[in-house]
Design a protein around this motif. Structure first.
Motif, short mmCIF file in Angstrom:
data_model
loop_
_atom_site.label_atom_id
_atom_site.label_comp_id
_atom_site.label_asym_id
_atom_site.label_seq_id
_atom_site.Cartn_x
_atom_site.Cartn_y
_atom_site.Cartn_z
N VAL A 147 -2.22 58.39 59.38
CA VAL A 147 -2.53 59.51 58.50
C VAL A 147 -3.94 59.34 57.95
O VAL A 147 -4.33 58.25 57.55
N LEU A 148 -4.70 60.44 57.97
CA LEU A 148 -6.02 60.45 57.36
C LEU A 148 -6.16 61.74 56.56
O LEU A 148 -6.12 62.83 57.10
N LEU A 149 -6.33 61.60 55.26
CA LEU A 149 -6.57 62.75 54.38
C LEU A 149 -7.95 62.55 53.78
O LEU A 149 -8.21 61.55 53.12
N ARG A 150 -8.80 63.54 53.99
CA ARG A 150 -10.20 63.37 53.64
C ARG A 150 -10.56 63.95 52.28
O ARG A 150 -10.08 65.02 51.89
N CYS A 151 -11.43 63.22 51.59
CA CYS A 151 -11.87 63.65 50.26
C CYS A 151 -13.33 63.24 50.07
O CYS A 151 -13.71 62.10 50.36
N ASN A 152 -14.13 64.17 49.62
CA ASN A 152 -15.51 63.88 49.25
C ASN A 152 -15.69 64.21 47.78
O ASN A 152 -15.05 65.11 47.24
N TYR A 153 -16.57 63.48 47.15
CA TYR A 153 -16.81 63.73 45.72
C TYR A 153 -18.29 63.90 45.50
O TYR A 153 -19.13 63.49 46.30
N SER A 154 -18.60 64.53 44.42
CA SER A 154 -19.99 64.60 43.99
C SER A 154 -20.01 64.23 42.52
O SER A 154 -19.21 64.71 41.73
N SER A 155 -20.88 63.32 42.21
CA SER A 155 -20.94 62.86 40.83
C SER A 155 -22.31 62.27 40.57
O SER A 155 -22.90 61.64 41.45
N SER A 156 -22.77 62.48 39.37
CA SER A 156 -24.07 61.91 39.00
C SER A 156 -23.94 60.48 38.52
O SER A 156 -24.92 59.82 38.21
N TYR A 157 -22.71 59.97 38.51
CA TYR A 157 -22.50 58.60 38.06
C TYR A 157 -21.33 58.03 38.81
O TYR A 157 -20.62 58.73 39.50
N SER A 158 -21.13 56.75 38.69
CA SER A 158 -20.05 56.10 39.42
C SER A 158 -18.72 56.63 38.94
O SER A 158 -18.39 56.54 37.76
N PRO A 159 -17.96 57.19 39.83
CA PRO A 159 -16.75 57.89 39.40
C PRO A 159 -15.53 56.99 39.34
O PRO A 159 -15.50 55.89 39.89
N SER A 160 -14.52 57.49 38.69
CA SER A 160 -13.17 56.97 38.86
C SER A 160 -12.44 57.99 39.71
O SER A 160 -12.45 59.18 39.42
N LEU A 161 -11.83 57.53 40.77
CA LEU A 161 -11.17 58.43 41.71
C LEU A 161 -9.72 58.03 41.92
O LEU A 161 -9.38 56.85 41.88
N PHE A 162 -8.88 59.02 42.16
CA PHE A 162 -7.46 58.80 42.28
C PHE A 162 -6.92 59.63 43.45
O PHE A 162 -7.50 60.65 43.82
#
Lengths: 112, 117
Positions: free
Chosen positions: A19-34
């Motif tokens: 399984v591969l579920l893709r996610c990209n983020y954009s942030s001006s700082y180091s994010p917390s991701l869940f």
């Protein structure tokens, strides 16, 4: 501001395949991701979270995700899908003091 | 793990009536609770942030007079949909935020499905 984009609205796999579920983020700082999972008629369940301690994060039920800063990605993977994995998955970013931004969601279908 | 409950799980009401939804953190204290709504086939959208003992902070576009939020204790937050209309029909989800030994974590309630006729 932070935004989270899930690249696939639907993913369909056969039982036992990866399984591969893709996610990209954009942030001006180091994010917390869940990554959260939502089964029908049930509450959201936390699968795993990234908080900068390690780029490869292992979660529950055999799921893991790798934070790649160069690609601004946080894809969710599992080596072998199980029928019980069928659900909707949300990639989520934390913008500020507890405040979350949800991706659009990916519905995972698992075929026998 | 931590548990968050919501009551009721489902509610059907007539247009023009008010509906109250409760969100409780059952085994921990939550200084901050969040309210989300989820339309069919869409993602969760944050409506408001609720801090115990203070006024809620609403997201842009959310009417504070229509969606009344009360966070009277560290374990209970309520959302009241006043003068509900069919377009308010949605899935409402609360979450409770806590920080502890495992770091900051949000725990979600199971959601309340509101249908306004």
């Amino acid at each position: 501001a932070q935004s989270v984009t899930q690249l696939d609205s639907h993913v369909s796999v056969s039982e036992g395949t990866p399984v591969l579920l893709r996610c990209n983020y954009s942030s001006s700082y180091s994010p917390s991701l869940f990554w959260y999972v939502q089964h029908p008629n049930k509450g959201l369940q936390l699968l795993l979270k990234y908080t900068s301690a390690a780029t490869l994060v292992k979660g529950i039920n055999g799921f893991e995700a790798e934070f790649k800063k160069s690609e601004t990605s946080f894809h969710l993977t599992k080596p072998s899908a199980h029928m019980s994995d069928a659900a909707e998955y949300f990639c989520v970013g934390r913008t500020s003091y507890g405040k979350l931004t949800f991706g659009q969601g990916t519905i995972l279908t698992v075929h026998p | 793990g931590a548990v968050v409950s919501q009551h009721p799980s489902r509610v059907i009401c007539k247009s023009g009536t008010s509906v109250k939804i409760e969100c409780r953190s059952l085994d921990f204290q939550a200084t901050t609770m969040f309210w989300y709504r989820q339309f069919p086939k869409q993602s969760l959208m944050l409506m408001a942030t609720s801090n115990e003992g203070s006024k809620a902070t609403y997201e842009q576009g959310v009417e504070k007079d229509k969606f009344l939020i009360n966070h009277a204790s560290l374990t209970l937050s309520t959302l009241t949909v006043t003068s509900a209309h069919p377009e308010d029909s949605s899935f409402y989800i609360c979450s409770a935020w806590t920080s502890g030994g495992a770091g900051e974590t949000q725990y979600f309630g199971p959601g309340t499905r509101l249908l306004v006729l």
